[in-house]
Write a protein that holds these residues in place. Structure first.
Motif, PDB file in Angstrom:
ATOM      1  N   ARG A  40      39.877  43.890  51.645  1.00  0.00           N
ATOM      2  CA  ARG A  40      39.416  43.523  52.981  1.00  0.00           C
ATOM      3  C   ARG A  40      38.848  44.719  53.712  1.00  0.00           C
ATOM      4  O   ARG A  40      37.946  44.609  54.537  1.00  0.00           O
ATOM      5  N   ARG A  41      39.393  45.896  53.415  1.00  0.00           N
ATOM      6  CA  ARG A  41      38.886  47.141  53.988  1.00  0.00           C
ATOM      7  C   ARG A  41      39.051  48.224  52.928  1.00  0.00           C
ATOM      8  O   ARG A  41      39.917  48.097  52.044  1.00  0.00           O
ATOM      9  N   PRO A  42      38.254  49.291  52.964  1.00  0.00           N
ATOM     10  CA  PRO A  42      38.379  50.344  51.947  1.00  0.00           C
ATOM     11  C   PRO A  42      39.796  50.894  51.875  1.00  0.00           C
ATOM     12  O   PRO A  42      40.451  51.130  52.898  1.00  0.00           O
ATOM     13  N   ALA A  43      40.273  51.052  50.657  1.00  0.00           N
ATOM     14  CA  ALA A  43      41.634  51.553  50.450  1.00  0.00           C
ATOM     15  C   ALA A  43      41.672  52.370  49.171  1.00  0.00           C
ATOM     16  O   ALA A  43      40.887  52.149  48.253  1.00  0.00           O
ATOM     17  N   ASN A  67      40.007  47.653  33.191  1.00  0.00           N
ATOM     18  CA  ASN A  67      40.613  47.649  34.506  1.00  0.00           C
ATOM     19  C   ASN A  67      39.935  48.731  35.347  1.00  0.00           C
ATOM     20  O   ASN A  67      39.434  49.715  34.814  1.00  0.00           O
ATOM     21  N   ALA A  68      39.905  48.533  36.661  1.00  0.00           N
ATOM     22  CA  ALA A  68      39.250  49.515  37.520  1.00  0.00           C
ATOM     23  C   ALA A  68      39.926  49.529  38.879  1.00  0.00           C
ATOM     24  O   ALA A  68      40.486  48.521  39.333  1.00  0.00           O
ATOM     25  N   GLU A  69      39.853  50.672  39.513  1.00  0.00           N
ATOM     26  CA  GLU A  69      40.394  50.832  40.859  1.00  0.00           C
ATOM     27  C   GLU A  69      39.456  51.722  41.646  1.00  0.00           C
ATOM     28  O   GLU A  69      39.133  52.832  41.219  1.00  0.00           O
ATOM     29  N   ASN A  70      38.973  51.225  42.767  1.00  0.00           N
ATOM     30  CA  ASN A  70      38.124  52.038  43.635  1.00  0.00           C
ATOM     31  C   ASN A  70      38.334  51.598  45.078  1.00  0.00           C
ATOM     32  O   ASN A  70      39.152  50.713  45.357  1.00  0.00           O
ATOM     33  N   ALA A  71      37.621  52.202  45.982  1.00  0.00           N
ATOM     34  CA  ALA A  71      37.822  51.924  47.405  1.00  0.00           C
ATOM     35  C   ALA A  71      37.474  50.491  47.771  1.00  0.00           C
ATOM     36  O   ALA A  71      37.981  49.957  48.770  1.00  0.00           O
ATOM     37  N   ARG A  72      36.642  49.825  46.960  1.00  0.00           N
ATOM     38  CA  ARG A  72      36.181  48.484  47.297  1.00  0.00           C
ATOM     39  C   ARG A  72      36.980  47.367  46.635  1.00  0.00           C
ATOM     40  O   ARG A  72      37.062  46.262  47.162  1.00  0.00           O
ATOM     41  N   GLU A  73      37.559  47.639  45.453  1.00  0.00           N
ATOM     42  CA  GLU A  73      38.171  46.547  44.711  1.00  0.00           C
ATOM     43  C   GLU A  73      39.204  47.039  43.699  1.00  0.00           C
ATOM     44  O   GLU A  73      39.180  48.191  43.264  1.00  0.00           O
ATOM     45  N   THR A  74      40.088  46.119  43.353  1.00  0.00           N
ATOM     46  CA  THR A  74      41.016  46.295  42.233  1.00  0.00           C
ATOM     47  C   THR A  74      40.589  45.310  41.156  1.00  0.00           C
ATOM     48  O   THR A  74      40.465  44.109  41.419  1.00  0.00           O
ATOM     49  N   VAL A  75      40.346  45.804  39.943  1.00  0.00           N
ATOM     50  CA  VAL A  75      39.881  44.959  38.839  1.00  0.00           C
ATOM     51  C   VAL A  75      40.968  44.937  37.772  1.00  0.00           C
ATOM     52  O   VAL A  75      41.414  45.996  37.307  1.00  0.00           O
ATOM     53  N   ILE A  76      41.406  43.733  37.405  1.00  0.00           N
ATOM     54  CA  ILE A  76      42.531  43.562  36.470  1.00  0.00           C
ATOM     55  C   ILE A  76      42.079  42.719  35.287  1.00  0.00           C
ATOM     56  O   ILE A  76      41.503  41.629  35.463  1.00  0.00           O
ATOM     57  N   ALA A  77      42.338  43.204  34.078  1.00  0.00           N
ATOM     58  CA  ALA A  77      41.990  42.490  32.843  1.00  0.00           C
ATOM     59  C   ALA A  77      43.259  41.960  32.180  1.00  0.00           C
ATOM     60  O   ALA A  77      44.255  42.687  32.059  1.00  0.00           O
ATOM     61  N   LEU A  78      43.195  40.708  31.734  1.00  0.00           N
ATOM     62  CA  LEU A  78      44.343  40.057  31.116  1.00  0.00           C
ATOM     63  C   LEU A  78      43.914  39.257  29.895  1.00  0.00           C
ATOM     64  O   LEU A  78      42.792  38.733  29.848  1.00  0.00           O
TER      65      LEU A  78
END
Length: 380
Positions: A40-43, A67-78
């Protein structure tokens, strides 16, 4: 030339440099999915973590860059059971998440205490493209894939060091310059008419979605054959000066050696009918020639001091010279393309890259008169 014989010829030319999905012990009868949790906001930290108790038959994917982590999104692979309706739980605050995306579409979600509940529909095949942020512009016989290189999402080869701003801008211009040549020469209509496949014009990603490192900086224009067999994929590499350096060609899914084409060496893309369709040649200056195979090519030359990053000028025999400039406003989701005195605007979803500008004129109502083909004249 028969397709089997042609494939043997292409196999001798080169091999595909495209990475295949890695096999890392994925359980039987499962598919791999990638979910993007848009913040919802950069984190700086993740807004969601998979709760394995919600799906004991699901496993986390450990393959690098899925998988990825950045200020805009968390990306999770399953890895999840194939063709099953699931409700997956993730630890995290629901008010920190704006969207949950699978492939190019949104999934509903709800907050439940300290968990985020995400219903996942039955998935029949791997669905891993949610980490991509690209806009697809489709025309007859051709699709242009425009990547949005966001420094906030940088990953893989581009995770550290100077960000390739000049090369990214050059790739943007070269994509639309090639599109203009395809239009001028009618190449898209030709490949569609002759059932040769579809021309794919692409740049390069800087966020390494689902393990696609896409490096060093380059752009493409290849003819994807029907069934994706025999597709020759050229990689036109871009130097720090915004000019082209060389072309490295491979053939999709055919093992063998790659072939490198230096400045001055032409490369002709071959159709599934065994005939050349179009030819690229990087000039000695690092400019680009592109034309129908066997005909005089168009010349695409840089227009400014940073190579193609400043724009390009296109000269085709029998056509007026035209200048191309491209701007991408990632904060607003707007691509602006100036081709001569015509300015096009493409609006896109800033989280997925999906085109949201109208792409086609809606058909008229059924009361509107339209010409119909006349009945054929009877023949004896």
């Amino acid at each position: 030339m028969k397709r089997a014989s042609l494939l043997l010829v292409l196999a001798g030319l080169c091999a595909s440099p495209s990475p295949a999905l890695p096999a890392d012990g994925q359980p039987a009868d499962t598919v791999r999915i990638v979910l993007k949790f848009v913040k919802r906001r950069p984190a700086t930290g993740p807004v969601a973590r998979f709760d394995p108790a919600s799906c004991p038959s699901c496993t986390a994917v450990a393959t690098p860059l899925f998988n990825a982590e950045n200020a805009r999104e968390t990306v999770i692979a399953l890895n999840v059971p194939r063709r099953r309706s699931l409700e997956l739980a993730f630890r995290g605050a629901g008010d920190a998440v704006r969207r949950v995306i699978l492939e190019g579409g949104d999934l509903p979600f709800e907050a439940d205490g300290g968990r985020i509940i995400v219903p996942v529909p039955p998935v029949a095949v791997d669905a891993v493209t949610a980490g991509e942020v690209a806009t697809h512009i489709v025309e007859p016989g051709m699709v242009l894939r425009f990547e949005h290189a966001d420094p906030a999402r940088r990953a893989g080869f581009y995770a550290t060091g100077p960000f390739p701003d000049v090369q990214r801008r050059a790739a943007n211009v070269l994509e639309f310059a090639q599109r203009e040549v395809v239009r001028e020469l009618g190449l898209g209509e030709q490949v569609e008419r002759e059932h040769l496949g579809r021309i794919q014009i692409m740049g390069f990603d800087t966020n390494a979605p689902h393990g696609h490192t896409d490096a060093p900086p380059h752009m493409h224009m290849h003819l994807r054959w029907p069934g994706n067999t025999g597709t020759q994929i050229g990689h036109y590499y871009i130097g720090a000066d915004g000019l082209l350096t060389h072309n490295q060609v491979g053939v999709k899914d055919i093992p063998g050696r790659e072939r490198r084409f230096e400045r001055g060496e032409p490369f002709t893309t071959v159709g599934p009918n065994g005939h050349g369709v179009y030819t690229h040649r990087i000039t000695t200056e690092g400019w680009l020639e592109l034309g129908r195979a066997g005909d005089a090519p168009c010349l695409i030359r840089p227009d400014g001091g940073t190579g193609f990053g400043s724009g390009a000028t296109i000269r085709c025999a029998g056509h007026p010279e035209v200048r191309i400039r491209v701007e991408d406003d990632r904060s607003r989701g707007v691509i602006t393309v100036a081709t001569g005195d015509v300015t096009e605007t493409f609006r896109y979803d800033i989280d997925t890259g999906a085109l949201i500008s109208p792409a086609a004129v809606a058909p008229p109502g059924p009361s509107v008169y339209q010409d119909e083909p006349a009945d054929p004249i009877p023949t004896r």
